[in-house]
Write an enzyme that holds these catalytic residues in place. Structure first.
Site, PDB file in Angstrom:
ATOM      1  N   ARG A   1      -8.362   1.058  -3.251  1.00  0.00           N
ATOM      2  CA  ARG A   1      -9.220   0.408  -2.650  1.00  0.00           C
ATOM      3  C   ARG A   1     -10.861   0.130  -2.034  1.00  0.00           C
ATOM      4  NH1 ARG A   1      -5.586   1.010   1.640  1.00  0.00           N
ATOM      5  NH2 ARG A   1      -3.151   2.087   0.823  1.00  0.00           N
TER       6      ARG A   1
ATOM      7  N   TYR B   1      -9.563   3.247  -8.693  1.00  0.00           N
ATOM      8  CA  TYR B   1      -8.557   3.383  -7.109  1.00  0.00           C
ATOM      9  C   TYR B   1      -8.996   2.024  -6.917  1.00  0.00           C
ATOM     10  CZ  TYR B   1      -8.636   5.262  -2.859  1.00  0.00           C
ATOM     11  OH  TYR B   1      -8.502   5.585  -2.009  1.00  0.00           O
TER      12      TYR B   1
ATOM     13  N   HIS C   1     -18.477   2.455  -5.937  1.00  0.00           N
ATOM     14  CA  HIS C   1     -17.149   1.745  -6.048  1.00  0.00           C
ATOM     15  C   HIS C   1     -16.826   0.941  -7.832  1.00  0.00           C
ATOM     16  CE1 HIS C   1     -15.444   3.055  -2.094  1.00  0.00           C
ATOM     17  NE2 HIS C   1     -16.414   4.474  -2.835  1.00  0.00           N
TER      18      HIS C   1
ATOM     19  N   GLU D   1      -5.105  14.928  -1.674  1.00  0.00           N
ATOM     20  CA  GLU D   1      -4.240  14.311  -0.049  1.00  0.00           C
ATOM     21  C   GLU D   1      -2.966  14.123  -0.544  1.00  0.00           C
ATOM     22  OE1 GLU D   1      -6.155  10.064  -2.541  1.00  0.00           O
ATOM     23  OE2 GLU D   1      -7.000  12.694  -1.567  1.00  0.00           O
TER      24      GLU D   1
ATOM     25  N   ASP E   1      -9.832  11.315  -2.217  1.00  0.00           N
ATOM     26  CA  ASP E   1     -10.223   9.697  -2.559  1.00  0.00           C
ATOM     27  C   ASP E   1     -10.920   9.727  -2.395  1.00  0.00           C
ATOM     28  OD1 ASP E   1      -7.384   9.068  -3.570  1.00  0.00           O
ATOM     29  OD2 ASP E   1      -6.963   8.188  -1.001  1.00  0.00           O
TER      30      ASP E   1
ATOM     31  N   ASP F   1     -13.069   6.761  -0.714  1.00  0.00           N
ATOM     32  CA  ASP F   1     -13.259   5.512   0.955  1.00  0.00           C
ATOM     33  C   ASP F   1     -13.735   6.658   1.771  1.00  0.00           C
ATOM     34  OD1 ASP F   1     -11.058   7.083   1.136  1.00  0.00           O
ATOM     35  OD2 ASP F   1      -9.756   4.664   0.961  1.00  0.00           O
TER      36      ASP F   1
ATOM     37  N   GLU G   1     -11.511   7.040   4.593  1.00  0.00           N
ATOM     38  CA  GLU G   1     -10.292   7.848   4.932  1.00  0.00           C
ATOM     39  C   GLU G   1     -10.314   9.404   3.939  1.00  0.00           C
ATOM     40  OE1 GLU G   1      -8.023   7.457   7.135  1.00  0.00           O
ATOM     41  OE2 GLU G   1      -9.278   5.853   8.017  1.00  0.00           O
TER      42      GLU G   1
END
Length: 422
Positions: free
Chosen positions: A302, A300, A347, A12, A84, A86, A88
């Protein structure tokens, strides 16, 4: 002789793309989507109010990158969607897959908690399909944002300031603030006084004790006049120890960081805004040059999980033993349980990818603000795997005529994790 085809990897951000390109070698071509490559239209609602199906468009500033991705994907053996992990990131991967229009057999979805050579190799050995549940979760959040905000934002522009946005978060938060402000305005203040006495023991050590009782009842002082009367009585009283209690206690370290606790602690300790904290964390995650090539320094950022990989737990014990001594290390790793029911346990918590990279070593490679955040993450992670701090707690009750005073004291008998993180 025909040139060998490369696999295409889509991430991204350009920074992440440059880092992965150095790690993956010549058989992979890495391109960035520059965030969401497709979104709801800006000029209209973009939501079917009967079915709530969204209408997606490619913004003008993404058209060029879409053409690039389509061209590269057409000639690639496989397309690896490495955005990523998550919601998004999953949605970005889904949008890219739909926009570039290549056969499903060419698509591979990979995720990793950290941008390190080992994590990247493991991810590419274990590709998966796009997680449609995560995609739907992101779409639902986006749809609710649009339904709430599309008609409310213009009102904010007109009444408060142009450019403000309303959505599923801001609107609810505003309601909570308004309700709280009304409670504050309705509050009726009540005067309250307290009295403390400066005392000393026979060794001459001074301490402060609070007056808590008068004639066997809790002392409540409604005004300054009453406070002066009690003060006068106390000044003429004889003081004697009523009781002395001593007990041992211990305290474990706080768990490693999640996104919310990192933001809170960076604000409290470093004075960083939420935006500044997350920008710096993104930089540490995507990769900082350590000489030969960039490498991701933290997992990561988030996440709402407290899970830490077993390999990192073992390394933490080794680093604690080496840096502070065996008495500070745990015999068995400490595992923290995530309280939130919706936490994504796949995660990890936010931790350094290599605890052996101490803040002292990293000083030469990081900017001052990056170093401050990295140091805090390193310290918090290491402290979470250190022995408890131990204390001796003293509770003293003192009689002074008709009054009882109380003093509490505590001293550290073993600093434990406090050696690293307070």
């Amino acid at each position: 002789m025909a040139e060998a085809k490369q696999d295409l990897v889509v991430v991204e951000s350009p920074t992440k793309a440059r880092t992965l390109e150095r790690m993956l070698g010549n058989e992979y071509k890495v391109e960035a989507s520059f965030g969401h490559i497709r979104d709801l239209p800006k000029s209209k609602m973009g939501i079917d109010l009967t079915t709530f199906l969204p209408e997606y468009v490619v913004p003008d500033d993404s058209e060029k990158q879409v053409r690039t991705l389509r061209r590269e994907a057409k000639t690639a053996n496989h397309v690896w969607l490495a955005t990523d992990l998550d919601r998004e990131g999953e949605a970005i991967a889904w949008h890219v897959a739909d926009v570039i229009k290549v056969p499903q057999s060419k698509l591979r979805r990979v995720t990793f908690h950290e941008i390190t050579p080992q994590a990247i190799r493991d991810a590419f050995r274990h590709p998966r399909d796009i997680d449609q549940d995560l995609v739907n979760a992101q779409q639902a959040r986006r749809v609710v944002d649009r339904l709430v905000g599309y008609t409310m934002s213009p009102l904010l522009w007109k009444k408060i300031r142009y450019g403000l946005s309303a959505g599923r978060v801001q609107s609810v938060a505003l309601r909570l603030i308004v309700d709280r402000e009304r409670e504050i305005q309705a509050f009726k203040p009540q005067e309250y006084w307290s009295i403390e006495a400066a005392l000393a023991n026979q060794a001459g050590e001074s301490f402060t004790a609070e007056v808590i009782q008068h004639k066997g009842k809790k002392l409540e002082i409604p005004n300054g006049e009453q406070a002066e009367k009690h003060k006068a009585a106390l000044e003429g009283a004889a003081y004697a120890v009523k009781s002395l209690e001593t007990r041992e206690s211990s305290r474990n370290a706080a768990p490693p960081f999640t996104t919310s606790t990192l933001e809170q602690e960076a604000s409290r300790k470093l004075g960083f805004s939420v935006k500044r904290t997350m920008v710096l964390a993104q930089q540490l995650y995507e990769g900082v040059s350590l000489g030969d090539a960039p490498v991701g320094l933290i997992t990561y950022m988030r996440t709402d999980s407290l899970h830490v990989a077993e390999g990192a737990l073992r390394q933490a014990k080794d680093v604690v033993t080496r840096e502070f001594g065996a008495e500070y290390a745990l015999e068995h790793p400490r595992h923290y349980k995530t309280r939130s029911k919706g936490a994504q346990e796949a995660h990890e918590a936010i931790r350094p990818t290599d605890l052996g990279r101490t803040p002292t070593y990293m000083r030469r490679h990081l900017r001052p603000d990056q170093l401050k955040l990295y140091t805090m993450i390193w310290q918090r992670t290491l402290a979470s795997q250190m022995a408890p701090a131990k204390f001796e707690n003293t509770r003293l009750a003192v009689e002074a005529g008709q009054y009882v005073l109380r003093a509490n004291g505590r001293r550290v008998t073993f600093d434990g994790f406090l050696r690293v993180y307070t």
